[in-house]
Design a protein around this motif. Sequence first.
Motif, PDB file in Angstrom:
ATOM      1  N   PRO A   1       0.804  -1.232   0.000  1.00 45.47           N
ATOM      2  CA  PRO A   1       0.000   0.000   0.000  1.00 45.47           C
ATOM      3  C   PRO A   1       0.832   1.276   0.000  1.00 45.47           C
ATOM      4  O   PRO A   1       0.293   2.363  -0.236  1.00 45.47           O
ATOM      5  N   GLU A   2       2.116   1.162   0.273  1.00 47.89           N
ATOM      6  CA  GLU A   2       2.975   2.344   0.289  1.00 47.89           C
ATOM      7  C   GLU A   2       3.812   2.465  -0.979  1.00 47.89           C
ATOM      8  O   GLU A   2       4.075   3.579  -1.450  1.00 47.89           O
TER       9      GLU A   2
ATOM     10  N   GLY B   1       0.487   5.536  -5.280  1.00 45.97           N
ATOM     11  CA  GLY B   1       1.329   6.727  -5.251  1.00 45.97           C
ATOM     12  C   GLY B   1       2.782   6.448  -4.951  1.00 45.97           C
ATOM     13  O   GLY B   1       3.567   7.387  -4.782  1.00 45.97           O
ATOM     14  N   GLY B   2       3.166   5.186  -4.893  1.00 49.60           N
ATOM     15  CA  GLY B   2       4.555   4.823  -4.641  1.00 49.60           C
ATOM     16  C   GLY B   2       5.375   4.854  -5.916  1.00 49.60           C
ATOM     17  O   GLY B   2       4.899   5.258  -6.985  1.00 49.60           O
ATOM     18  N   GLY B   3       6.612   4.389  -5.807  1.00 50.46           N
ATOM     19  CA  GLY B   3       7.499   4.438  -6.955  1.00 50.46           C
ATOM     20  C   GLY B   3       7.967   3.094  -7.450  1.00 50.46           C
ATOM     21  O   GLY B   3       8.924   3.021  -8.229  1.00 50.46           O
TER      22      GLY B   3
ATOM     23  N   THR C   1       0.619  -6.044  -8.804  1.00 43.29           N
ATOM     24  CA  THR C   1      -0.709  -5.455  -8.601  1.00 43.29           C
ATOM     25  C   THR C   1      -0.943  -4.299  -9.568  1.00 43.29           C
ATOM     26  O   THR C   1      -2.053  -4.120 -10.094  1.00 43.29           O
ATOM     27  N   ASP C   2       0.089  -3.512  -9.834  1.00 49.62           N
ATOM     28  CA  ASP C   2      -0.036  -2.430 -10.818  1.00 49.62           C
ATOM     29  C   ASP C   2      -0.410  -2.983 -12.190  1.00 49.62           C
ATOM     30  O   ASP C   2      -1.214  -2.384 -12.922  1.00 49.62           O
TER      31      ASP C   2
ATOM     32  N   GLY D   1      -6.674   1.369  -5.713  1.00 46.47           N
ATOM     33  CA  GLY D   1      -5.884   2.591  -5.749  1.00 46.47           C
ATOM     34  C   GLY D   1      -6.368   3.534  -6.838  1.00 46.47           C
ATOM     35  O   GLY D   1      -7.572   3.654  -7.109  1.00 46.47           O
ATOM     36  N   ASP D   2      -5.424   4.185  -7.510  1.00 46.31           N
ATOM     37  CA  ASP D   2      -5.726   5.155  -8.560  1.00 46.31           C
ATOM     38  C   ASP D   2      -5.279   4.589  -9.905  1.00 46.31           C
ATOM     39  O   ASP D   2      -4.094   4.640 -10.247  1.00 46.31           O
TER      40      ASP D   2
END
Length: 505
Positions: free
Chosen positions: A332-333, A339-341, A346-347, A358-359
């Motif tokens: 989640p971070e 919003g992570g890098g 999952t992305d 998420g977004d």
Amino acid sequence: MRIGIDVGGTNTDAALIGDGGEVLATVKSPTTEDVTGGVAAALAGLGATQVSAVMIGTTHFVNALVEAARLEPVAAVRLGLPATAALPPMVDWPERLRKVVEGASYLCHGGHEYDGTPISELDPEELRRVAADIRARGLRSVAISSVFSPVSDSSERRAAEILAAELGQEAHLSLSCEIGRVGLLARENATIVNAALRPLAERAVAAFSQALKVAGIDAPLFLSQNDGTLMDLSRATRYPVATFASGPTNSMRGAAYLSGLTDCAVVDIGGTTSDVGILVGGFPREASGEAMVAEVRTNFRIPDVLSIGIGGGSLVAEDGSVGPRSVGYRLPEEALVFGGGTLTATDLAVAAGHADIGDPSLVAGLDPARPLKLIADRVADAVDRMRTSSDPLPVVLVGGGSILIRELPGFEDVRRPDHYAVANAVGAAIAQVGGEVDRVFSGPRDTVLAEAKAEAVARAERAGAREGSVRIADVEEVPLAYLPGDATRIRVKAVGDLDLEKINA
């Protein structure tokens, strides 16, 4: 109503099951270091206090072994002299674990040959001297093993009586005849592991009980075992190794329940790994040989599971390969959609439209097709390696990371049931009570089989199964040609529904 809870290394999942078997509510909360907090949060999330029973599956004990943490030094007592002296206890352990667990080792007289003939007579005075040394060293956990104790356990039982009398009630005694199969070193290893975990088991069970009190729940508490059945708290504190594989087992049992299938492959995809197992008759297929746990060779019963390094938190490399490294609980971070890098599996699933997490706009420019295909190919290959025939095999996908897969090459029937993300908690909630017999019988086949089945049923009923609900789940026969009298090693497993009236009586 029942509550099932699965305490994992990252998340604690919980499910509320109604009296009719329907899933009424589910919740997923972070696992806490003290265990109690995560369980209490999960129970609070369900919002139910009037329940008939709570079932918990946990990786707490196997994680302790993997981490070489929270373990107790053990006195290993082996009965077998003058045999077995060439290979002392813990001879094949990794050094990092051996330093933590090895308290002292003792080779004593006793044990039996494969046909039950004593190797040597047990020496009570020898054992009393051993007890004095154990006491002087301040050791509380004792592992007792003897040669061929699954054939004849009399040496271990007598040694336990002597050591218990000398060491007092504070000593924790673990007997190999109650834990492992034939095979001295692997069975002894499993017993030493169990002994090292006994104090932790007492603390963990107390923590689980406290979590129920905090949540205002007054109901019987059970822990789930490696074979998908339940054990009460007393047994859980004595045999923590019986919980080692309860996580994968609960997931597979939950998958069977949610999908309605009893014979299928199950793929449980978490944050870091994917576990692949086979269900036979609604229960996981057992591993046939020795099992390596934290690099320790053991032979207690665990499900046959193949793990691969693919999960929802797996890192995606520039060449499109995925895993085995993972961000794990930091998903989640660190994931792009949050919003992570870090580009994670999952992305990819979000970019492909497999999930709304998420977004999605943060991964709109990704092309997930190739890495997702590589993931599907690797999982399909793992399932194919686990199957034992070319017959069509349904595949059930569970776990939060199962959003990574829509189709598996070579498998036409691929399902993701409702509540797939908490199948492990559902599996804990629907667990049954079991009884098992595993020993050598002599006599006509039909007679000894009937005797073994009756004994297994009786054990299940004594463990809390409702009379009339018990069925034979598995039978295994191994003729022993080297023993007289038509000797056969018979293992029978019986399972039945939990009788709460009997438990509360």
